[in-house]
Design an enzyme around this catalytic site. Sequence first.
Site, PDB file in Angstrom:
ATOM      1  N   CYS A  93       0.869  -1.185   0.000  1.00  0.00           N
ATOM      2  CA  CYS A  93       0.000   0.000   0.000  1.00  0.00           C
ATOM      3  C   CYS A  93       0.899   1.225   0.000  1.00  0.00           C
ATOM      4  O   CYS A  93       1.922   1.244   0.695  1.00  0.00           O
ATOM      5  CB  CYS A  93      -0.882  -0.025   1.242  1.00  0.00           C
ATOM      6  SG  CYS A  93      -1.954   1.417   1.416  1.00  0.00           S
ATOM      7  N   HIS A 136      -9.047  -3.683  -1.945  1.00  0.00           N
ATOM      8  CA  HIS A 136      -8.083  -2.920  -1.140  1.00  0.00           C
ATOM      9  C   HIS A 136      -8.487  -1.439  -1.074  1.00  0.00           C
ATOM     10  O   HIS A 136      -8.542  -0.846   0.008  1.00  0.00           O
ATOM     11  CB  HIS A 136      -6.695  -3.094  -1.776  1.00  0.00           C
ATOM     12  CG  HIS A 136      -5.592  -2.321  -1.125  1.00  0.00           C
ATOM     13  ND1 HIS A 136      -4.459  -2.922  -0.629  1.00  0.00           N
ATOM     14  CD2 HIS A 136      -5.421  -0.984  -0.905  1.00  0.00           C
ATOM     15  CE1 HIS A 136      -3.654  -1.999  -0.126  1.00  0.00           C
ATOM     16  NE2 HIS A 136      -4.208  -0.819  -0.288  1.00  0.00           N
ATOM     17  N   GLU A 137      -8.781  -0.860  -2.245  1.00  0.00           N
ATOM     18  CA  GLU A 137      -9.113   0.572  -2.275  1.00  0.00           C
ATOM     19  C   GLU A 137     -10.469   0.833  -1.633  1.00  0.00           C
ATOM     20  O   GLU A 137     -10.647   1.817  -0.914  1.00  0.00           O
ATOM     21  CB  GLU A 137      -9.090   1.105  -3.714  1.00  0.00           C
ATOM     22  CG  GLU A 137      -7.770   0.937  -4.448  1.00  0.00           C
ATOM     23  CD  GLU A 137      -6.557   1.431  -3.677  1.00  0.00           C
ATOM     24  OE1 GLU A 137      -6.690   2.368  -2.857  1.00  0.00           O
ATOM     25  OE2 GLU A 137      -5.469   0.860  -3.868  1.00  0.00           O
ATOM     26  N   HIS A 140     -10.203   1.171   2.024  1.00  0.00           N
ATOM     27  CA  HIS A 140      -9.682   2.461   2.513  1.00  0.00           C
ATOM     28  C   HIS A 140     -10.832   3.414   2.866  1.00  0.00           C
ATOM     29  O   HIS A 140     -10.704   4.247   3.767  1.00  0.00           O
ATOM     30  CB  HIS A 140      -8.812   3.135   1.449  1.00  0.00           C
ATOM     31  CG  HIS A 140      -7.363   2.731   1.480  1.00  0.00           C
ATOM     32  ND1 HIS A 140      -6.551   2.961   2.568  1.00  0.00           N
ATOM     33  CD2 HIS A 140      -6.564   2.136   0.543  1.00  0.00           C
ATOM     34  CE1 HIS A 140      -5.309   2.524   2.301  1.00  0.00           C
ATOM     35  NE2 HIS A 140      -5.301   2.009   1.085  1.00  0.00           N
TER      36      HIS A 140
HETATM   37 NI    NI Z   1      -3.652   1.174   0.085  1.00  0.00          NI
END
Ligand code: NI
Length: 185
Positions: A93, A136-137, A140
């Site tokens: 990341c 993953h995004e 966030h």
């Molecule tokens: Ni990330």
Amino acid sequence: MAVRKVLEYGTKSLREPSKEVHKVSKKIQDLVTDLLDTMYARNGVGMAAPQIGLNYRVFVIDTSKNDEPLNPVVFINPKIIKKSGGFSAHEGCISFPEVYTDVRRYKKIMVKALDRNGKPFVIEADGGLLSSVVQHENDHLDGILFIDHCENRFEVDNLLQKYNLPPVEEDKLFNGDDWQAAPEI
Ligand code: NI
């Protein structure tokens, strides 16, 4: 627009949930441009708005290979509407230094979102980079980080310790039960 400073792990706002976008205004379009500029400047395959300090539900990805033309995809107010199966992905990341580790992700996902013009679209992924980057995004936007999905927290803690970063948080960790219940497809 501009390459922005990327917030690093340990910054409180990376753990905070992001707000829905009510209107894809000029401000949001500028945010998208900054996210893309910053992602490309950092050679990333994805970047979410909270990483540049703006807690809006927006992220960008580009999973094209080096020899392929750029393929930016913008997600505004994304929702994962279907998910099944599981696979192991090796992730890092941009908000972390050289920390890469294996994490558990859903294999098949279907995501709906708005594009940078506010037009709805649906995207499907079946494992691989696209699947892991989108998850993953998207995480966030809820203050969830890839290390929360790690397969080996001791390995991650060792890596984090090397950079004097806080260890994996017990209460943030996803346990393996979901994955044991989800058969490989
Ligand atoms: Ni990330």
